[in-house]
Write an enzyme that holds these catalytic residues in place. Structure first.
Site, PDB file in Angstrom:
ATOM      1  N   HIS A  26      68.227  85.975 -11.224  1.00 23.80           N
ATOM      2  CA  HIS A  26      67.940  85.156 -10.347  1.00 23.80           C
ATOM      3  C   HIS A  26      66.634  85.589  -9.679  1.00 23.80           C
ATOM      4  O   HIS A  26      66.085  86.597 -10.067  1.00 23.80           O
ATOM      5  CB  HIS A  26      68.989  85.047  -9.115  1.00 23.80           C
ATOM      6  N   GLU A 102      68.020  90.215  -9.106  1.00 23.98           N
ATOM      7  CA  GLU A 102      67.109  89.353  -8.113  1.00 23.98           C
ATOM      8  C   GLU A 102      65.737  89.845  -8.314  1.00 23.98           C
ATOM      9  O   GLU A 102      65.452  90.908  -8.005  1.00 23.98           O
ATOM     10  CB  GLU A 102      67.417  89.489  -6.667  1.00 23.98           C
TER      11      GLU A 102
END
Length: 165
Positions: A26, A102
């Site tokens: 992500h 992330e």
């Protein structure tokens, strides 16, 4: 099945084959770091999964200086994992190393680049270097011994903090 047929069929295949390691990739709009969100709130977050997470992240940090393990999301309280989060669901369902990687949208404070910021080239290098930590933890993925007692101290799990300012 109607809302997300791809999820249904991928989970069916995962149930058929099993899962030893899983990463959901992500981008984070707020935190200016690369980091892993783990499964700290999972009911099966015991020394095995915690040690796999710590060893993976420590190895990733050694493989790529854009990765760090101090800053990240506040871990969920024990036994309070949101199982609608993909990496939590997979980690719980398959009792495996599972995390969300992330990446920052703007720049990475670990190695700031005022001219370019976080770039596709850096993201590619981060992606390529993920093989190092996967190979590092591979022997332990399904190890049922207390392997964590034999890992080096620098591979210990570090509880992340969202406080970076």
């Amino acid at each position: 099945l109607e809302r997300s047929p791809e999820v249904y069929y991928v989970l069916q295949k995962m149930d058929e084959t099993g899962v030893d390691a899983f990463l959901d990739i992500h981008g984070d709009e707020v935190l200016p770091f690369n980091f892993l969100a783990g499964g700290e709130g999972l009911p099966n977050w015991y020394p095995r999964l915690q040690s796999l997470h710590g060893a993976f992240l420590a190895s990733y940090e050694r493989a790529n200086s854009d990765m760090q393990r101090i800053h990240g999301y506040e871990p969920e309280p024990p036994n309070d994992a949101a199982l609608n989060i993909c990496s939590n669901q997979i980690g719980y369902r398959f009792d495996c190393f599972s995390a969300t990687l992330e990446m920052p949208f703007n720049d990475c404070r670990t190695n700031p680049d005022p001219k370019q910021g976080w770039s596709p080239a850096r993201a590619k290098r981060l992606g390529a270097s993920i093989l190092h930590p996967l190979l590092y933890i591979y022997p332990y993925l399904r190890d049922q011994t207390d392997f964590w007692n034999h890992l080096p101290k620098e591979d210990d799990y570090v509880c992340p903090t969202p406080n970076y300012k």
